[in-house]
Enzyme design. Structure first.
Site, PDB file in Angstrom:
ATOM      1  N   GLU A  22       0.820  -1.207   0.000  1.00 10.50           N
ATOM      2  CA  GLU A  22       0.000   0.000   0.000  1.00 10.50           C
ATOM      3  C   GLU A  22       0.862   1.268   0.000  1.00 10.50           C
ATOM      4  OE1 GLU A  22      -0.238  -2.542   2.036  1.00 10.50           O
ATOM      5  OE2 GLU A  22      -2.330  -3.112   2.387  1.00 10.50           O
ATOM      6  N   LEU A  23       1.960   1.220   0.782  1.00 10.87           N
ATOM      7  CA  LEU A  23       2.773   2.433   0.911  1.00 10.87           C
ATOM      8  C   LEU A  23       3.482   2.726  -0.410  1.00 10.87           C
ATOM      9  CD1 LEU A  23       3.598   4.636   2.897  1.00 10.87           C
ATOM     10  CD2 LEU A  23       5.619   3.292   3.445  1.00 10.87           C
ATOM     11  N   CYS A 518      10.338  -2.924  -4.812  1.00  7.86           N
ATOM     12  CA  CYS A 518      10.228  -4.164  -4.053  1.00  7.86           C
ATOM     13  C   CYS A 518      10.624  -5.325  -4.954  1.00  7.86           C
ATOM     14  CB  CYS A 518       8.791  -4.379  -3.595  1.00  7.86           C
ATOM     15  SG  CYS A 518       8.199  -3.048  -2.549  1.00  7.86           S
ATOM     16  N   HIS A 696      23.008   4.539 -16.014  1.00 14.41           N
ATOM     17  CA  HIS A 696      22.049   4.883 -14.966  1.00 14.41           C
ATOM     18  C   HIS A 696      21.408   6.238 -15.199  1.00 14.41           C
ATOM     19  CE1 HIS A 696      24.841   1.877 -13.370  1.00 14.41           C
ATOM     20  NE2 HIS A 696      23.751   1.379 -12.837  1.00 14.41           N
TER      21      HIS A 696
END
Ligand code: GLN
Ligand code: ZN
Length: 753
Positions: A22-23, A518, A696
């Site tokens: 959720e965060l 994540c 990057h």
């Protein structure tokens, strides 16, 4: 058994990204302008309240607070001590300033990010310079403390200790510890504020104490904790160490006026360490007996035995996890493991909290009070010990049949001649690291395939079309060694884990890697075996489209282990050899399919390096052996490449040479070719491709810049050994910038030739 412990059961920290991420979603919505700051704070508050009430209800009588974060705990500490870089100071809104330091803006460079000890979490590196003026702003921590107290939760604020904070920071004079005298008074002030706000205990995290410290640093441990414990109005101080054994730092710490230490009994600390430290008597020992960073169910009998011995030797004992639970998924509730037996071997965050509570009950009320739970746990472990999936006798027999020659190839110079006869590459050959942009179209197709909206055949056709495009592009640009572009890979480890026996993928086992990113590490639970070729069809297809050599791309054993949860029931070196055998079988099949160059990526080689020098040799032994086992099954005429990234190679430079890869491409665009000098100093004489530009950033490097970079490299490396490539894979870049950058790279190589 009775005890005088002020509390009995706790954990050192918890995941924060939300059980359903959720965060992450809220933060990304905030960045995209879809929700405002207030809505984001609401999500944050709801998550914190849910965490606190769940932990208290699970039987913890001391609950960590302040470990919640919108991005990273070290960045939070930098914000709390006024140590955000000057370049974000003009950003008025505190939340936007914080995010600017974390991820940059159009005009502001973010802080550097690097690995948190030997985990897969990345923290932001605070920058200290002449314009850093420390100042305390403890509103976040105090607010979270108050929130917990208002809920009636026994809250224990957590902060990063001054030694760890400074040792992890980058200082303009190369010595952040010189700023200790400025920082300590702020910590002292913070302790007063926490006491005033009602904190009975404070946890000060000093994981740096499990790394090698010199005499000066050990003296600073004494200094810091004497100073902090000298504060009169303060909470009791618990200094938390984790990820290893504090060693010589333990008696030093114990001799100060602090009230307790947290010790990691899963990764190194022993009962003897405690018993052999008389100064610990009378202090609280928070015993991390439940593994905070791996996913296996705890052997409760073993943990209880450790706790019982500790209790006999020390007065006050608390049961805890070995580290914060940040590194494991929230709960098994969201998980449908392949079968219930396999699931019963696991413990994620919530299950680990339950184990801690259970152990504390067993310890203080006797095992009879929890005999049913202990029996269930024992039964689960018993099924794991005898499960036939854990053993693959074919793999074991194949490995034991391999002699010492299995990790040896002909001398590098001889290989070079054979390979050159076969490959006819020009001087300064151009290539890429493997992946091409994972475009929105590719991601969409993969999502559709996972949902069942595309058949396997449709998906394969779509990805083959991508491969054909990437080959055509490389032909057009004139690269010398082509790649298939890796469009079919969701992730460089998961892709292989999904195809190997001994692994399973979780449905919801998300773990924060950094910020809102994540990952879902696969779980390696049994003997690893390759069922069938994993990449040959893709790479063979790519090779069928061109006469130029196509480089086959594989992930190496060290990296596969580093980015998975690995079984804890056998030495990691044994597991590494099994993974290596699977990769070796794949290289042999690629070679048989006409592939002349194979790259085995080991970007994680550096990150698994142990935290203490004394453990390095044993690690490097198995790491090098497993890489060589993976790559020595092919003929001497097949060229082996490897790729390493994430800088700071100093400590593993000899190991890079020992890998004995014919060509090593290495991230060097940002370290200005320093790595080449280091390699030379180590006697490295193989092919090397120091990245000539930084992937990057979306910036397109000019031909001139790349030319200059190549000329610089030629100062250190003979032209016969130098390769020309970007510093990492291109999967995160856009197609337009990639095409332009590679065109300039090829042009630069031609100019320098
Ligand atoms: N072959 C991989 C790629 O190009 C290597 C990625 C990495 O170095 N992490 O994406
Ligand atoms: Zn890389």
């Amino acid at each position: 058994m009775t005890t005088t412990s002020p509390f009995t059961a706790t954990v050192l920290g918890i995941p924060r990204i939300g059980p359903r991420r959720e965060l992450k979603k809220a933060i990304e919505s905030y960045w995209a302008g879809r929700i405002d700051a207030e809505a984001l704070h609401t999500v944050g508050r709801e998550l914190r309240v849910a965490h606190l009430t769940t932990l208290a209800a699970s039987g913890l009588d001391s609950v960590p607070v302040g470990t919640f974060s919108y991005y990273d705990q070290i960045l939070d500490a930098a914000a709390m001590f006024g140590a955000l870089p000057a370049r974000v100071a003009d950003i008025a809104d505190p939340l936007d300033r914080y995010f600017a330091a974390a991820r940059g803006t159009d005009t502001v460079e973010p802080l550097e990010m690097t690995k948190w000890f030997d985990t897969n979490y990345h923290y932001l590196v605070p920058e200290l310079g002449p314009d850093t003026a420390f100042a305390l702003d403890a509103r976040k921590l105090l607010g979270e403390l108050r929130e917990a107290i208002d809920l009636g939760v026994p809250a224990r604020p957590v902060l990063i200790g001054p030694l760890t904070f400074l040792k992890l920071a980058k200082d303009s004079e190369g010595n952040a510890l010189r700023r200790l005298a400025e920082l300590l008074p702020l910590y002292q002030e913070l302790l007063r504020l926490l006491a005033e706000a009602g904190a009975q205990w404070v946890q000060i995290d000093e994981p740096v104490l499990v790394t090698d410290l010199d005499e000066v640093e050990l003296a600073l441990v004494e200094h810091v904790y004497s100073e902090l414990s000298a504060v009169t109005e303060r909470p009791a101080i618990l200094v938390a160490t984790y990820f290893g054994r504090p060693g010589p730092a333990l008696p030093v710490l114990a001799a100060t006026g602090i009230e307790g230490v947290a010790l990691d009994f899963v990764y190194g600390t022993t009962v003897e360490d405690v018993v052999g430290t008389p100064a610990l008597s009378g202090k609280l020992v928070v015993a991390g007996v439940v593994d905070g960073r791996n996913v296996w169910r705890t052997d409760l009998d073993h943990a209880l035995a450790t706790l019982a011995t500790l209790l006999a030797g020390t007065a006050t004992l608390v049961v805890s996890t070995s580290s914060s639970l940040l590194h494991v998924p929230y709960s098994l509730d969201a998980e449908a493991a392949p079968d219930p037996t396999l699931r019963s071997w696991l413990a994620f965050g919530a299950e680990k909290v339950a184990e801690v509570a259970l152990l504390a009950t067993a310890l203080h009320d006797g095992t009879a009070a929890v005999s049913d739970e202990l029996a269930t746990a024992r039964a689960a472990l018993a099924t794991r010990a005898i499960d036939s999936r854990l053993r693959n006798d074919t793999v074991r027999a194949r490995l034991s049949a391999l002699g010492p020659d299995a990790i040896r190839r002909a001398p590098a110079a001889d290989r070079r001649v054979l390979q050159q006869q076969r490959l006819h590459l020009p001087l300064l050959p151009t290539t890429t690291i493997g992946s091409y942009p994972q475009t929105p179209a590719i991601r969409k197709d993969r999502a559709a395939f996972v949902k069942g909206e595309l058949t396997a055949e449709q998906y394969r056709d779509r990805m083959r079309a991508e491969v054909a495009d990437v080959i055509a592009l490389q032909e057009k640009l004139g690269l010398d060694v082509l790649v298939h572009g890796e469009p079919e890979r969701n992730d460089m480890v998961q892709y292989f884990a999904e195809q190997l026996d001994g692994f399973f993928a979780t449905a919801n086992g998300w773990v924060q890697s950094y910020g809102t990113r994540c990952v879902r590490p696969p779980i390696l639970y049994g003997d690893v075996a390759r069922r069938q070729p994993m990449t040959v069809e893709w790479i063979g297809y790519a090779q069928s489209l061109t006469d130029k050599p196509v480089k086959g791309m594989l992930t190496g054993p060290v990296t596969i282990l580093a980015w998975s949860f690995v079984r804890d029931d056998q030495p990691i070196a044994d597991t590494a050899r099994q993974v290596a055998l699977a990769i070796r079988e794949e290289t042999v099949d690629l070679q048989a399919a006409g592939i002349r160059i194979i790259q085995v990526d080991e970007p994680a080689l550096r990150e698994l390096l142990p935290l203490r020098a004394e453990a390095e040799a044993a690690y490097l032994d198995w790491a090098i052996e497993s890489f060589r086992l993976s790559t020595s099954g092919v003929s001497d005429a097949t060229q082996i490449h490897t790729h390493l990234c994430y800088s700071e190679f100093g400590a593993v430079i000899d190991a890079i040479a020992a890998l004995d890869a014919d060509v090593t491409s290495i991230e060097a665009a940002r370290s200005h070719m320093e790595v080449l000098d280091d390699l030379n100093a180590a006697g490295f004489s193989l092919g090397v491709g120091p990245g000539v530009y930084d992937i990057h950033s979306p910036r397109v490097p000019s031909t001139g810049e790349i030319t200059a970079s190549l000329r610089e490299a030629l100062q250190a490396v003979a032209a016969e050994r130098l390769w020309v490539n970007p510093d990492c894979g291109l999967k995160t870049r856009g197609p337009a910038e990639v095409e332009e950058s590679l065109r300039n790279m090829v042009e630069a190589a031609r100019a320098v030739r």
